[in-house]
Design a protein around this motif. Sequence first.
Motif, PDB file in Angstrom:
ATOM      1  N   ILE A  51     -63.829 -91.268  40.380  1.00  0.00           N
ATOM      2  CA  ILE A  51     -64.393 -90.442  39.303  1.00  0.00           C
ATOM      3  C   ILE A  51     -65.877 -90.209  39.545  1.00  0.00           C
ATOM      4  N   LEU A  52     -66.596 -91.276  39.861  1.00  0.00           N
ATOM      5  CA  LEU A  52     -68.030 -91.137  40.115  1.00  0.00           C
ATOM      6  C   LEU A  52     -68.293 -90.241  41.322  1.00  0.00           C
ATOM      7  N   MET A  53     -67.487 -90.388  42.352  1.00  0.00           N
ATOM      8  CA  MET A  53     -67.688 -89.552  43.533  1.00  0.00           C
ATOM      9  C   MET A  53     -67.429 -88.081  43.208  1.00  0.00           C
ATOM     10  N   THR A  54     -66.425 -87.804  42.400  1.00  0.00           N
ATOM     11  CA  THR A  54     -66.116 -86.440  42.005  1.00  0.00           C
ATOM     12  C   THR A  54     -67.284 -85.811  41.252  1.00  0.00           C
ATOM     13  N   LEU A  55     -67.997 -86.632  40.519  1.00  0.00           N
ATOM     14  CA  LEU A  55     -69.159 -86.171  39.761  1.00  0.00           C
ATOM     15  C   LEU A  55     -70.201 -85.493  40.651  1.00  0.00           C
ATOM     16  N   LEU A  56     -70.252 -85.869  41.905  1.00  0.00           N
ATOM     17  CA  LEU A  56     -71.227 -85.305  42.840  1.00  0.00           C
ATOM     18  C   LEU A  56     -70.945 -83.843  43.159  1.00  0.00           C
ATOM     19  N   GLY A  57     -69.708 -83.418  43.020  1.00  0.00           N
ATOM     20  CA  GLY A  57     -69.343 -82.058  43.367  1.00  0.00           C
ATOM     21  C   GLY A  57     -68.824 -81.947  44.789  1.00  0.00           C
ATOM     22  N   GLU A  58     -68.031 -80.925  45.024  1.00  0.00           N
ATOM     23  CA  GLU A  58     -67.334 -80.792  46.301  1.00  0.00           C
ATOM     24  C   GLU A  58     -68.275 -80.657  47.487  1.00  0.00           C
ATOM     25  N   ALA A 106     -76.682 -92.072  41.291  1.00  0.00           N
ATOM     26  CA  ALA A 106     -77.969 -92.201  40.607  1.00  0.00           C
ATOM     27  C   ALA A 106     -79.039 -91.335  41.273  1.00  0.00           C
ATOM     28  N   THR A 107     -79.059 -91.321  42.583  1.00  0.00           N
ATOM     29  CA  THR A 107     -80.026 -90.508  43.306  1.00  0.00           C
ATOM     30  C   THR A 107     -79.760 -89.030  43.075  1.00  0.00           C
ATOM     31  N   ASP A 108     -78.486 -88.648  43.025  1.00  0.00           N
ATOM     32  CA  ASP A 108     -78.139 -87.250  42.727  1.00  0.00           C
ATOM     33  C   ASP A 108     -78.627 -86.861  41.341  1.00  0.00           C
ATOM     34  N   LEU A 109     -78.526 -87.773  40.383  1.00  0.00           N
ATOM     35  CA  LEU A 109     -79.016 -87.489  39.030  1.00  0.00           C
ATOM     36  C   LEU A 109     -80.520 -87.273  39.031  1.00  0.00           C
ATOM     37  N   LEU A 110     -81.243 -88.054  39.829  1.00  0.00           N
ATOM     38  CA  LEU A 110     -82.689 -87.876  39.918  1.00  0.00           C
ATOM     39  C   LEU A 110     -83.031 -86.508  40.493  1.00  0.00           C
ATOM     40  N   THR A 111     -82.263 -86.076  41.467  1.00  0.00           N
ATOM     41  CA  THR A 111     -82.472 -84.753  42.043  1.00  0.00           C
ATOM     42  C   THR A 111     -82.268 -83.679  40.988  1.00  0.00           C
ATOM     43  N   ARG A 112     -81.269 -83.885  40.135  1.00  0.00           N
ATOM     44  CA  ARG A 112     -81.024 -82.926  39.056  1.00  0.00           C
ATOM     45  C   ARG A 112     -82.187 -82.894  38.072  1.00  0.00           C
ATOM     46  N   VAL A 113     -82.732 -84.078  37.756  1.00  0.00           N
ATOM     47  CA  VAL A 113     -83.881 -84.137  36.853  1.00  0.00           C
ATOM     48  C   VAL A 113     -85.053 -83.352  37.431  1.00  0.00           C
TER      49      VAL A 113
END
Length: 227
Positions: A128-135, A173-180
């Motif tokens: 689930i968490l990996m899917t959150l990253l997007g394809e 978590a790092t992907d979320l920071l990139t989004r921020v």
Amino acid sequence: MSIKGSVGRHLAPRISDIAPGLTTTFVRESLNRAIDGVGPLPPAAAAADKQLKEQRGHVERAVHEVIENHVRLAGAQGFLTNVGGLVTAAVAIPANIAGLTLLQCRMIAGIAHLRGHDLDDPRVRNAILMTLLGEDTVTAMVRQSKLPAPPMALATAPAHDAHLDGIIAAVVATDLLTRVAGKRLATSVGRRVPIVGGMVGMGADGYATWRVGRYADRELLPRNNRP
């Protein structure tokens, strides 16, 4: 494991410096709340089962309803957390990302449940968490050996690899920071006119959630234990 060591050493300091709340612990807690339910949001499985009942047992229709419902929720929270002026950006953008993470985890978990996956299984939770990253991100990271396999392969692996828990949480978590960081740049103009900022946030978050939902729909295939 070399991947785990590399991710842990290089990404953990950035997480705490750029956005103290968006840690690997936050990622796991968001997933837990998405699955177990929080506030007015019932557990992911219960919400998905409600859609299945409304669709008279048609799993694929229920999956699409789960996606559409979460796209609407994501758009609404995107509007509310982006409607303020520039002075509120430092607080609102991380809150926006946190809310979006919770909703998208809940959506993916609902889809996984409808497809017969056990949400208590740590392999499924990592998927689930990996899917959150997007394809696109998952494909690139698997190709670069930064992640071991796509979400479906993780969800159906012969055994749970506990080492992956920290790796995947750190990557997310790092992907979320990139989004921020990206949202701070992208909304800096729109936030000068509050309603415009809200509309931009609503559209962007709704579209992002739709893309993640479509990826989950394609990736998380049915298990044999659901008819």
